[in-house]
Scaffold this motif. Structure first.
Motif, PDB file in Angstrom:
ATOM      1  N   VAL A   1      75.212  79.985  69.545  1.00 38.20           N
ATOM      2  CA  VAL A   1      76.485  80.145  70.259  1.00 38.20           C
ATOM      3  C   VAL A   1      76.975  78.789  70.744  1.00 38.20           C
ATOM      4  CG1 VAL A   1      77.589  81.166  72.289  1.00 38.20           C
ATOM      5  CG2 VAL A   1      76.038  82.529  70.911  1.00 38.20           C
ATOM      6  N   ASN A   2      76.072  77.943  71.188  1.00 36.05           N
ATOM      7  CA  ASN A   2      76.455  76.614  71.655  1.00 36.05           C
ATOM      8  C   ASN A   2      77.064  75.790  70.514  1.00 36.05           C
ATOM      9  OD1 ASN A   2      76.719  74.658  73.649  1.00 36.05           O
ATOM     10  ND2 ASN A   2      74.747  73.745  73.161  1.00 36.05           N
ATOM     11  N   ARG A   3      76.580  75.979  69.314  1.00 36.73           N
ATOM     12  CA  ARG A   3      77.139  75.261  68.170  1.00 36.73           C
ATOM     13  C   ARG A   3      78.532  75.751  67.805  1.00 36.73           C
ATOM     14  NH1 ARG A   3      72.081  74.283  64.076  1.00 36.73           N
ATOM     15  NH2 ARG A   3      70.977  72.874  65.469  1.00 36.73           N
ATOM     16  N   LEU A   4      78.877  76.960  68.195  1.00 35.56           N
ATOM     17  CA  LEU A   4      80.207  77.504  67.918  1.00 35.56           C
ATOM     18  C   LEU A   4      81.241  77.051  68.943  1.00 35.56           C
ATOM     19  CD1 LEU A   4      79.203  81.136  66.927  1.00 35.56           C
ATOM     20  CD2 LEU A   4      79.857  79.261  65.412  1.00 35.56           C
ATOM     21  N   ARG A   5      80.838  76.208  69.860  1.00 37.98           N
ATOM     22  CA  ARG A   5      81.723  75.728  70.929  1.00 37.98           C
ATOM     23  C   ARG A   5      83.012  75.123  70.371  1.00 37.98           C
ATOM     24  NH1 ARG A   5      80.286  74.166  76.195  1.00 37.98           N
ATOM     25  NH2 ARG A   5      78.137  74.566  75.632  1.00 37.98           N
ATOM     26  N   ALA A   6      82.932  74.435  69.230  1.00 41.61           N
ATOM     27  CA  ALA A   6      84.108  73.775  68.656  1.00 41.61           C
ATOM     28  C   ALA A   6      85.156  74.776  68.170  1.00 41.61           C
ATOM     29  CB  ALA A   6      83.685  72.871  67.509  1.00 41.61           C
ATOM     30  N   LEU A   7      84.758  76.016  67.916  1.00 43.27           N
ATOM     31  CA  LEU A   7      85.702  77.026  67.450  1.00 43.27           C
ATOM     32  C   LEU A   7      86.576  77.587  68.567  1.00 43.27           C
ATOM     33  CD1 LEU A   7      83.410  79.057  65.034  1.00 43.27           C
ATOM     34  CD2 LEU A   7      85.068  77.285  64.447  1.00 43.27           C
ATOM     35  N   ILE A   8      86.153  77.400  69.804  1.00 41.81           N
ATOM     36  CA  ILE A   8      86.883  77.954  70.941  1.00 41.81           C
ATOM     37  C   ILE A   8      87.945  76.946  71.349  1.00 41.81           C
ATOM     38  CG2 ILE A   8      86.665  78.994  73.217  1.00 41.81           C
ATOM     39  CD1 ILE A   8      84.914  80.275  70.985  1.00 41.81           C
ATOM     40  N   ARG A   9      89.214  77.288  71.078  1.00 44.72           N
ATOM     41  CA  ARG A   9      90.308  76.385  71.410  1.00 44.72           C
ATOM     42  C   ARG A   9      91.316  77.110  72.283  1.00 44.72           C
ATOM     43  NH1 ARG A   9      92.455  74.273  65.877  1.00 44.72           N
ATOM     44  NH2 ARG A   9      92.537  76.506  65.585  1.00 44.72           N
ATOM     45  N   PRO A  10      91.832  76.414  73.290  1.00 45.94           N
ATOM     46  CA  PRO A  10      92.837  77.034  74.169  1.00 45.94           C
ATOM     47  C   PRO A  10      94.079  77.445  73.385  1.00 45.94           C
ATOM     48  CG  PRO A  10      92.005  75.006  75.137  1.00 45.94           C
ATOM     49  CD  PRO A  10      91.478  75.072  73.743  1.00 45.94           C
ATOM     50  N   GLY A  11      94.566  78.634  73.683  1.00 43.15           N
ATOM     51  CA  GLY A  11      95.781  79.128  73.043  1.00 43.15           C
ATOM     52  C   GLY A  11      95.554  79.864  71.747  1.00 43.15           C
ATOM     53  N   PHE A  12      94.333  79.892  71.235  1.00 44.02           N
ATOM     54  CA  PHE A  12      94.016  80.595  69.998  1.00 44.02           C
ATOM     55  C   PHE A  12      93.077  81.751  70.305  1.00 44.02           C
ATOM     56  CE2 PHE A  12      95.214  76.389  68.617  1.00 44.02           C
ATOM     57  CZ  PHE A  12      96.021  76.643  67.515  1.00 44.02           C
ATOM     58  N   VAL A  13      93.029  82.718  69.397  1.00 44.85           N
ATOM     59  CA  VAL A  13      92.133  83.849  69.560  1.00 44.85           C
ATOM     60  C   VAL A  13      90.697  83.359  69.429  1.00 44.85           C
ATOM     61  CG1 VAL A  13      91.419  86.076  68.613  1.00 44.85           C
ATOM     62  CG2 VAL A  13      93.829  85.480  68.690  1.00 44.85           C
ATOM     63  N   ASN A  14      89.848  83.804  70.320  1.00 46.66           N
ATOM     64  CA  ASN A  14      88.437  83.424  70.317  1.00 46.66           C
ATOM     65  C   ASN A  14      87.736  84.142  69.164  1.00 46.66           C
ATOM     66  OD1 ASN A  14      85.759  82.915  70.885  1.00 46.66           O
ATOM     67  ND2 ASN A  14      85.936  83.371  73.058  1.00 46.66           N
ATOM     68  N   PRO A  15      87.146  83.414  68.203  1.00 44.81           N
ATOM     69  CA  PRO A  15      86.467  84.088  67.089  1.00 44.81           C
ATOM     70  C   PRO A  15      85.226  84.864  67.528  1.00 44.81           C
ATOM     71  CG  PRO A  15      86.174  81.712  66.944  1.00 44.81           C
ATOM     72  CD  PRO A  15      87.122  81.963  68.063  1.00 44.81           C
ATOM     73  N   LEU A  16      84.643  84.510  68.667  1.00 47.36           N
ATOM     74  CA  LEU A  16      83.477  85.248  69.151  1.00 47.36           C
ATOM     75  C   LEU A  16      83.856  86.648  69.614  1.00 47.36           C
ATOM     76  CD1 LEU A  16      81.666  82.442  71.167  1.00 47.36           C
ATOM     77  CD2 LEU A  16      81.266  83.188  68.838  1.00 47.36           C
ATOM     78  N   ARG A  17      85.131  86.870  69.864  1.00 45.83           N
ATOM     79  CA  ARG A  17      85.619  88.191  70.268  1.00 45.83           C
ATOM     80  C   ARG A  17      85.284  89.226  69.188  1.00 45.83           C
ATOM     81  NH1 ARG A  17      89.674  90.042  73.729  1.00 45.83           N
ATOM     82  NH2 ARG A  17      90.814  91.823  72.912  1.00 45.83           N
ATOM     83  N   THR A  18      85.516  88.871  67.933  1.00 47.45           N
ATOM     84  CA  THR A  18      85.204  89.808  66.846  1.00 47.45           C
ATOM     85  C   THR A  18      83.768  89.655  66.359  1.00 47.45           C
ATOM     86  OG1 THR A  18      86.169  88.250  65.272  1.00 47.45           O
ATOM     87  CG2 THR A  18      87.571  90.032  66.047  1.00 47.45           C
ATOM     88  N   MET A  19      83.209  88.446  66.462  1.00 46.22           N
ATOM     89  CA  MET A  19      81.835  88.241  66.008  1.00 46.22           C
ATOM     90  C   MET A  19      80.834  89.037  66.838  1.00 46.22           C
ATOM     91  SD  MET A  19      81.897  84.159  65.222  1.00 46.22           S
ATOM     92  CE  MET A  19      80.172  84.014  64.827  1.00 46.22           C
ATOM     93  N   PHE A  20      81.112  89.204  68.130  1.00 41.20           N
ATOM     94  CA  PHE A  20      80.201  89.920  69.016  1.00 41.20           C
ATOM     95  C   PHE A  20      80.624  91.368  69.249  1.00 41.20           C
ATOM     96  CE2 PHE A  20      78.950  85.716  71.248  1.00 41.20           C
ATOM     97  CZ  PHE A  20      78.143  85.392  70.185  1.00 41.20           C
ATOM     98  N   LEU A  21      81.465  91.907  68.372  1.00 40.67           N
ATOM     99  CA  LEU A  21      81.958  93.270  68.549  1.00 40.67           C
ATOM    100  C   LEU A  21      80.826  94.292  68.537  1.00 40.67           C
ATOM    101  CD1 LEU A  21      84.592  94.770  68.942  1.00 40.67           C
ATOM    102  CD2 LEU A  21      84.780  94.998  66.480  1.00 40.67           C
ATOM    103  N   GLY A  22      79.777  94.059  67.800  1.00 36.38           N
ATOM    104  CA  GLY A  22      78.638  94.967  67.780  1.00 36.38           C
ATOM    105  C   GLY A  22      77.586  94.627  68.818  1.00 36.38           C
ATOM    106  N   LEU A  23      77.517  93.343  69.204  1.00 39.05           N
ATOM    107  CA  LEU A  23      76.493  92.894  70.149  1.00 39.05           C
ATOM    108  C   LEU A  23      76.778  93.350  71.577  1.00 39.05           C
ATOM    109  CD1 LEU A  23      73.972  91.093  70.664  1.00 39.05           C
ATOM    110  CD2 LEU A  23      75.576  89.235  71.089  1.00 39.05           C
TER     111      LEU A  23
END
Length: 170
Positions: free
Chosen positions: A82-104
């Motif tokens: 999850v720490n390595r995915l930090r670069a994917l989280i950008r202000p103003g854009f949809v968080n990709p972890l929102r759908t990645m963790f849908l089952g978790l």
């Protein structure tokens, strides 16, 4: 609607109605992702404390807690991922972890309920480790939900031109 769709709908309702408003109210210097990562790290430490408590207080051997240790290393690898995915989280854009963790997220809620129920049935002397584990699962759930929240862009201050001419007709 299938059961999976219903569970996803409840999960997204919790994310949008409980955690996203909380994330929106956090100060700009502490985004929800950073707070969530801190909670995930705290969850790792509490889980390690529960395992160490079983060894120290109950004199369990290392082979008795081998499974817990392996699970702990699995969660450490999850935290690093999850720490390595930090670069994917950008202000103003949809968080990709929102759908990645849908089952978790729903599964982590079920495990939290199970561990809390399991901790209530333990005799007083042995209750320390299960309650550390319950607290670890609680902080994990909070962390996963906060990491999944969208990050709003920082508010821009209006320039002099925008203040003077924003409502002027053409």
């Amino acid at each position: 609607m299938t059961a999976g769709e219903g569970i996803s709908k409840v999960d997204l309702w919790i994310l949008d109605r409980v955690f996203q408003p909380l994330a929106d109210r956090l100060p700009e210097r502490l985004p929800a992702f950073e707070l969530g990562m801190s909670l995930l790290f705290g969850s790792l430490m509490l889980s390690a404390a529960a395992t160490v408590a079983m060894v120290v207080f109950f004199h369990m051997g290392m082979m008795d807690v081998l499974f817990d240790g392996l699970i702990w290393f699995m969660w450490v690898s999850f935290y690093i991922g999850v720490n390595r995915l930090r670069a994917l989280i950008r202000p103003g854009f949809v968080n990709p972890l929102r759908t990645m963790f849908l089952g978790l997220r729903p599964i982590s809620l079920v495990f939290l309920a199970y561990v809390a129920w399991q901790g209530t049935g333990v005799p007083g002397l042995y209750a320390l480790a299960p309650w550390f584990n319950t607290l670890a699962n609680f902080t994990f759930v909070l962390g996963v939900y906060l990491v999944s929240c969208n990050t709003n862009p920082p508010e821009r201050k209006a320039t002099v031109w925008q203040k003077d001419f924003a409502g002027a007709p053409d």
